[in-house]
Design an enzyme around this catalytic site. Structure first.
Site, PDB file in Angstrom:
ATOM      1  CG  HIS A  41      -1.734  -1.006   1.595  1.00 51.14           C
ATOM      2  ND1 HIS A  41      -1.312  -2.157   2.196  1.00 51.14           N
ATOM      3  CD2 HIS A  41      -3.072  -1.134   1.430  1.00 51.14           C
ATOM      4  CE1 HIS A  41      -2.346  -2.950   2.385  1.00 51.14           C
ATOM      5  NE2 HIS A  41      -3.426  -2.364   1.929  1.00 51.14           N
ATOM      6  CG  ASP A  94       1.831  -0.990   3.324  1.00 50.04           C
ATOM      7  OD1 ASP A  94       1.117  -0.664   4.274  1.00 50.04           O
ATOM      8  OD2 ASP A  94       1.480  -1.757   2.403  1.00 50.04           O
ATOM      9  CD  GLU A 129      -7.611  -8.385  -0.711  1.00 48.34           C
ATOM     10  OE1 GLU A 129      -6.630  -7.799  -1.220  1.00 48.34           O
ATOM     11  OE2 GLU A 129      -7.684  -8.661   0.499  1.00 48.34           O
ATOM     12  CG  ASP A 139      -4.074 -10.888  -0.652  1.00 49.04           C
ATOM     13  OD1 ASP A 139      -3.234 -10.868  -1.577  1.00 49.04           O
ATOM     14  OD2 ASP A 139      -4.431  -9.865  -0.047  1.00 49.04           O
TER      15      ASP A 139
HETATM   16  C1  XLS Z   1      -7.628  -6.305   4.468  1.00 46.37           C
HETATM   17  C2  XLS Z   1      -7.092  -6.598   3.160  1.00 46.37           C
HETATM   18  C3  XLS Z   1      -5.992  -5.666   2.666  1.00 46.37           C
HETATM   19  C4  XLS Z   1      -5.835  -5.788   1.183  1.00 46.37           C
HETATM   20  C5  XLS Z   1      -5.074  -4.687   0.542  1.00 46.37           C
HETATM   21  O1  XLS Z   1      -8.390  -7.059   5.038  1.00 46.37           O
HETATM   22  O2  XLS Z   1      -6.676  -7.937   3.158  1.00 46.37           O
HETATM   23  O3  XLS Z   1      -4.819  -5.886   3.345  1.00 46.37           O
HETATM   24  O4  XLS Z   1      -5.213  -7.000   0.843  1.00 46.37           O
HETATM   25  O5  XLS Z   1      -5.597  -3.447   0.842  1.00 46.37           O
HETATM   26 CA    CA Z   2      -5.735  -9.060   1.568  1.00 46.36          CA
END
Ligand code: XLS
Ligand code: CA
Ligand code: CA
Length: 437
Positions: free
Chosen positions: A100, A103, A231, A295
């Site tokens: 991000h 980050d 996502e 993920d």
């Molecule tokens: C949060 C999400 C986040 C995304 C990216 O629950 O997993 O980390 O992967 O913003």
């Molecule tokens: Ca995630």
């Protein structure tokens, strides 16, 4: 400066090894279904958890010091994180990372100052990428942490907040492209609502779709070649999240004509929160031609919220790998959006956690290949639908029948044969016999 001097390089030593800092199953060069493991398993490090998360929870302060020898919140600290991150990935043999915007650098009061820091730190990352060959899998903008996003970013009730979101997305796209990033993620952090009493859902959804369209237009203009991803996540932080699950998100993308540029980034823990299995979300995405990236983490059914544990469940990894193998090539990879537990508070634990995750997915790959090569389960499924290969079945599937015609056939049938067992238990036994022989 070397941050992790307790290990030179994590290598494959095989299942008999007792060395906690070695791979037992992830053997990058081992050929599975005609391809080396390292090509099947495009692992990525999540910048936020690995270099940022310090074990803080609602009840207590951090337990692991991630200052990397400098004062947190400074430019020096942002650069120290780059050094630590590249040392970690090099020692682990991980070729990708995800980030991000916030980050990479601490968010400043004025977004223009944040952007200057992003320019400087990303210059530094580019140098490290040249030295190591490590690539960026995807970037994203954090539109959920800052209080300005308390009522959403792309779905905010206020146009000024929406423009802040646009500014962050533009910069995050710039940095992603600068780092050679392959894809770009939208996770709908605060994009949802708490109560319909104060919410214009239709307007909010139209607005975020518009923001995504503008992001695609800009991203393509500056050279982003890969996919945009949504996502999905059903709740947390919001009670109702607009991107609840894959089916909901795909419907949204189609409604707004975004389905050519977007795919799904499926997170295991989010699938569980939606009361789906991980493999269900992967299957829905795959069947719609929308499986983009993963993920890789897991939840905890005893807790039931987004705990982002490192994946250890080999069955789940096996079912997930089956979906990925059947999808063929995906644009993304396996990003460890996972963190060590609060009490696993050493740098050694970070390495061990990634070893666990990578070995779990290696086992998933080995097992999925065994299931495909064995063929019994695929054959069972094909046989189960055999009546659809009859002339009548084919005619129905070709759309050449009328309801009246089928109704007449239905009425001619005097009884229904109960010989149609789904044989679930038998299949589970077959599965175990394939995995543990
Ligand atoms: C949060 C999400 C986040 C995304 C990216 O629950 O997993 O980390 O992967 O913003
Ligand atoms: Ca995630
Ligand atoms: Ca998560």
């Amino acid at each position: 400066m070397e941050y992790f001097n307790f290990v030179k390089k994590v290598v494959f030593e095989g299942p008999e090894s007792k060395n906690p800092l070695a791979y037992k199953f992830y053997d990058p060069e081992r050929i599975i279904l005609g391809k080396p493991m390292k090509e099947h398993l495009k692992f990525a490090m999540a910048w936020w958890h690995n270099l940022g998360a310090d074990g803080t929870d609602m009840f207590g302060r951090g337990t692991i010091d991630k200052s990397f020898g400098v004062v947190p919140g400074t430019l020096e600290h942002a650069k120290a994180k780059v050094d630590a991150g590249f040392e970690f990935m090099t020692k682990m043999g991980i070729k990708y990372f995800c980030f991000h915007d916030v980050d990479l650098v601490p968010e400043q009061k004025d977004i223009n100052d944040t952007n200057k820091m992003l320019d400087e730190v990303s210059d530094y990352i580019v140098e490290k990428q040249k030295e190591t060959g490590i690539k960026c899998l995807w970037g994203t903008a954090n539109l959920f942490g800052n209080p300005r996003y308390m009522c959403g970013g792309g779905t905010s009730n206020r146009v000024d907040v929406y423009c802040f979101a646009a500014a962050q997305i533009k910069k995050a796209l710039d940095i992603t492209v600068k780092l050679g990033g392959e894809n770009y993620v939208f996770w709908g952090g605060r994009e949802g609502y708490e109560t319909l009493l104060n919410t214009d859902m239709g307007l909010e959804e139209e607005n975020i779709a518009q923001l995504m369209k503008m992001a695609v237009e800009y991203g393509r203009k500056i050279g982003l070649k890969g996919d945009f991803y949504i996502e999905p996540k059903p709740k947390e932080p919001m009670k109702h999240q607009y991107d609840f699950d894959a089916a909901t998100s795909i419907g949204f993308l189609r409604k707004y004509g975004l389905d050519k540029d977007f795919k799904m980034n499926i997170e295991a823990n989010h699938a569980e929160l939606a009361k789906h299995t991980f493999e269900h979300e992967l299957r829905v995405s795959r069947l719609n031609g929308m499986l983009g990236s993963i993920d890789a983490n897991e939840g905890d059914c005893v807790l039931g919220w987004d705990v982002d544990r490192f994946p250890a469940n080999v069955y789940t990894a096996t079912f997930a790998m089956l979906e990925i193998l059947k999808a063929g090539k995906i644009s993304g990879g396996l990003n460890f959006d996972a963190k060590t537990r609060r009490a696993s508070n050493t740098f050694e634990d970070m390495f061990k956690a990634y070893i666990l995750g990578m070995d779990t997915w290696a086992l998933g790959l080995i097992n999925a290949a065994k299931i495909i090569e064995d063929g019994r389960i695929d054959k069972f499924v094909a046989d189960r639908y055999a009546t659809w290969n009859s002339d009548l079945g084919k005619k129905i599937r070709a759309g050449e029948c009328k309801l009246e015609e089928l109704a007449a056939i239905g009425c001619e049938q005097k009884f229904f044969s109960a010989e149609n067992s789904g044989r679930e238990e038998e299949l589970q036994e077959v599965l175990n016999s394939i995995l543990f022989r």
